[in-house]
Design an enzyme around this catalytic site. Structure first.
Site: not given
Ligand code: UD1
Ligand code: CA
Length: 454
Positions: A79-80, A16, A74, A384, A421
Site C-alpha cells: 500500500g501507499t 495492466r 519496498q 570504404n 564517369a
Molecule cells: C491511489 C490513492 C487514491 C488516489 C489514486 C490516484 C491510496 C490508498 N489511494 O490509489 O486515493 O485517488 O492513487 O491515482 O493512496 N505504490 C507503491 N507501493 C505500494 C502501492 C503503491 O509504490 O505498495 C505506488 C504506485 O507505484 C503508484 C502509486 O503508489 O505510483 C499509487 O498506487 P496505485 O496502486 O496506483 O494507487 P491507487 O489504488 O490507484
C-alpha cells in the site's frame, strides 16, 4: 525556507501495461516517465529526493541518472502508506515532505509550489474534480472546506461515492509527524492495504489542518495504468510542447502533427512542416525550414538551411544555408560545412563535406573528407569497407567526380582533379588532371544479332 523532502512512489508493477518493463520506465516524450517526475521534483530544489522502488528495481535504477536520488526499496507492495514508510529513514526530521507518484508524469512544478505554499504549517492534498470519479479516492470536506478524510472508492458509502472531488495522490505533510502517523496506519480496509490517504484523518485528529488544492489542469494529475492512458498523456505532452514552440515564434504547419522526444531549441523564424519527429537534443538555427516527414535525432542545423521532405538525420551537424533532401540520409558523424547540397537518396556517414560542395543524387559517402566546391555526380560510392576494415577517402577542393564512380579506399582525389564517369579509382588521382579508370569502349563492326532457330 523550510526544508523540503520529496518522495516519489514508484514500486507498483503496472500489471495492466502487459509489459516485461516496470511501468515507470515506459517512455513519455522519449524518456522514462519516472525521469520526468524526477526532473519536476528537482525544479523544486528539495533537500532530499527519495524514490521508492520495487518491481524491476535494477532496470529502474539503471535508467535514471541518480547522483542526487536516494533509493528506498519496498519488496512487497502493501500500500501507499507502507511505501512512504520505506523512505522514512532517508528523510530529515523536520520540514515538509511532498509525495509524488512515478506514474503521474505531467505535473508542473508551479502547481506543486502552489500546493506546498497552501500547506502552510499543516498538510495539503492536490485534488481534482472529475465528471467520472470512478476508481479514485474521494475527498471529504467539512463545512469550513477543510479536508477531513480521503475515502478509497471500495470503502465509500453510497453518499461518499457520489462525491466528484478526488485525491490525485500528491500531498504535502509535515515530516516530523510522518513516523507517528505511518506507524498507526491499519490495513483493515477493502483492499487490505496500508493507505497513505488515512493520514488525513490522523492529521485532523492531531489538530493539523489539511488544505485541499484543486489542480489547474486535469492532465497534471493524470496517472498511467495502461497504454491507452500513456498514449493519451503523450498526445497532451506533445500538444503542450507544440503550443510552447508556437508561442515562442516557431512556425508549425500543424501543432497536432509534431513529435518532440527530447529537447528542441529553435532560433527565429524557423518553420516546421507536418509529421516531423525530433529526438534527443536538436538545435535549429534562424530561418531553418524542415519539410514534411523528417526525422532529426541529436543534430545541430545552422541558420538558413532547408531540409526537404522525408529526410533522416542522426548524430550529425549541418552548416548554414545548406539544402538537404528530399530523402537525404545523414548518419552519425556526418559533418557538413556551409552551402552544402545533399540530394535525394544520398547517404553520408562519418564524413566531413566542405563549403559549397554538392552530392545530389543516389550516392554513398562514408569515411570521407571532402574539400570545398566539390561536385560528386550521380551514383557514386566511397568503397570504404573490404569486409574487415574501413578506409578513408580523401577528396581535395574543386574536384569533379563523374557519375558512377567507385572510389576504392584508401584513396585520394587531389585538388582540382576530374574523374571520368564510370571510373573505378584505386590510386591517387593527381591534382588538376583528368583521370579515367574504366575499360575502353569498343565497337565490333558488322556484328549481327543472333537469330532464333527455326
Ligand atoms: C491511489 C490513492 C487514491 C488516489 C489514486 C490516484 C491510496 C490508498 N489511494 O490509489 O486515493 O485517488 O492513487 O491515482 O493512496 N505504490 C507503491 N507501493 C505500494 C502501492 C503503491 O509504490 O505498495 C505506488 C504506485 O507505484 C503508484 C502509486 O503508489 O505510483 C499509487 O498506487 P496505485 O496502486 O496506483 O494507487 P491507487 O489504488 O490507484
Ligand atoms: Ca493508480
Amino acid at each position: 525556507m523550510e526544508r523540503l523532502s520529496i518522495v516519489i512512489l514508484a514500486a507498483g508493477k503496472g500489471k495492466r501495461m502487459y509489459s516485461a518493463l516496470p511501468k515507470v520506465v515506459h517512455p513519455i516524450g522519449g524518456e522514462p516517465m519516472l525521469k520526468r517526475v524526477i526532473r519536476t521534483a528537482r525544479e523544486l530544489n528539495p533537500a532530499r529526493l527519495v524514490v521508492v522502488y520495487g518491481h524491476g528495481g535494477d532496470i529502474v535504477r539503471q535508467m535514471i541518472d541518480d547522483k542526487d536520488v536516494a533509493w528506498a526499496e519496498q519488496t512487497e507492495q502493501l500500500g501507499t502508506g507502507h511505501a512512504l514508510k520505506m523512505a522514512l529513514s532517508a528523510l530529515p526530521e523536520d520540514g515538509k515532505t511532498l509525495v509524488l507518484y512515478g506514474d503521474v508524469p505531467l505535473t508542473r512544478a508551479s502547481s506543486l509550489q502552489t500546493l506546498i505554499a497552501a500547506a502552510g504549517d499543516g498538510a495539503a492534498v492536490l485534488t481534482d474534480v472529475m465528471a467520472n470519479p470512478t476508481g479514485y479516492g474521494r475527498i471529504v470536506r467539512n463545512a469550513a472546506q477543510g479536508v477531513v478524510a480521503i475515502v478509497e472508492e471500495k470503502d465509500c458509502s453510497p453518499e461518499q461515492r457520489s462525491l466528484r472531488e478526488i485525491n490525485t495522490g500528491m500531498l504535502v505533510l509535515p515530516t516530523a509527524r510522518l513516523a507517528g502517523w505511518l506507524d498507526s496506519l491499519k490495513n483493515s480496509n477493502a483492499q487490505g492495504e496500508y493507505y497513505l490517504t488515512d493520514v488525513v484523518e490522523l492529521a485532523v485528529r492531531d489538530g493539523v489542518s489539511v488544505t485541499g488544492v484543486n489542480v489547474a489542469h486535469s492532465w497534471e494529475a493524470a496517472g498511467v495504468n495502461n497504454k491507452v492512458q500513456l498514449s493519451e498523456l503523450e498526445r497532451i505532452l506533445q500538444l503542450n510542447q507544440a503550443r510552447a514552440l508556437l508561442e515562442s515564434g516557431v512556425g508549425l504547419a500543424d501543432p497536432a502533427r509534431i513529435d518532440i522526444r527530447g529537447e528542441l531549441v529553435c532560433g527565429r523564424d524557423v518553420s516546421i512542416d507536418i509529421n516531423a519527429v525530433f529526438e534527443g537534443r536538436v538545435e535549429l538555427g534562424d530561418n531553418v525550414r524542415i519539410g514534411p516527414n523528417c526525422v532529426l535525432k541529436n543534430v545541430k542545423v545552422a541558420a538558413g538551411t532547408e531540409i526537404a521532405a522525408f529526410s533522416h538525420l542522426e548524430d550529425a551537424e549541418v552548416g548554414e544555408s545548406c539544402k538537404l533532401g528530399p530523402y537525404a540520409r545523414l548518419r552519425p558523424g556526418a559533418d557538413l560545412a556551409d552551402h552544402v547540397h545533399i540530394g535525394n537518396f544520398v547517404e553520408v556517414k562519418k564524413s566531413r563535406i566542405g563549403t559549397g560542395s554538392k552530392v545530389n543524387h543516389l550516392t554513398y559517402i562514408g569515411d570521407a573528407v571532402i574539400g570545398s566546391k566539390v561536385n560528386v555526380g550521380a551514383g557514386c560510392v566511397t568503397v570504404n569497407y573490404n569486409g574487415v576494415n574501413k578506409f578513408l577517402t580523401t577528396i581535395g577542393d574543386n574536384v569533379f567526380v563523374g557519375s558512377g564512380t567507385m572510389m576504392v579506399a584508401p584513396v585520394t582525389l587531389e585538388d582540382g582533379s576530374t574523374i571520368g564517369a564510370g571510373s573505378v579509382i584505386t590510386r591517387t588521382a593527381p591534382a588538376g588532371e583528368l583521370t579515367v579508370g574504366r575499360a575502353r569502349q569498343v565497337t565490333v563492326p558488322g556484328w549481327k544479332r543472333p537469330e532464333k532457330n527455326k
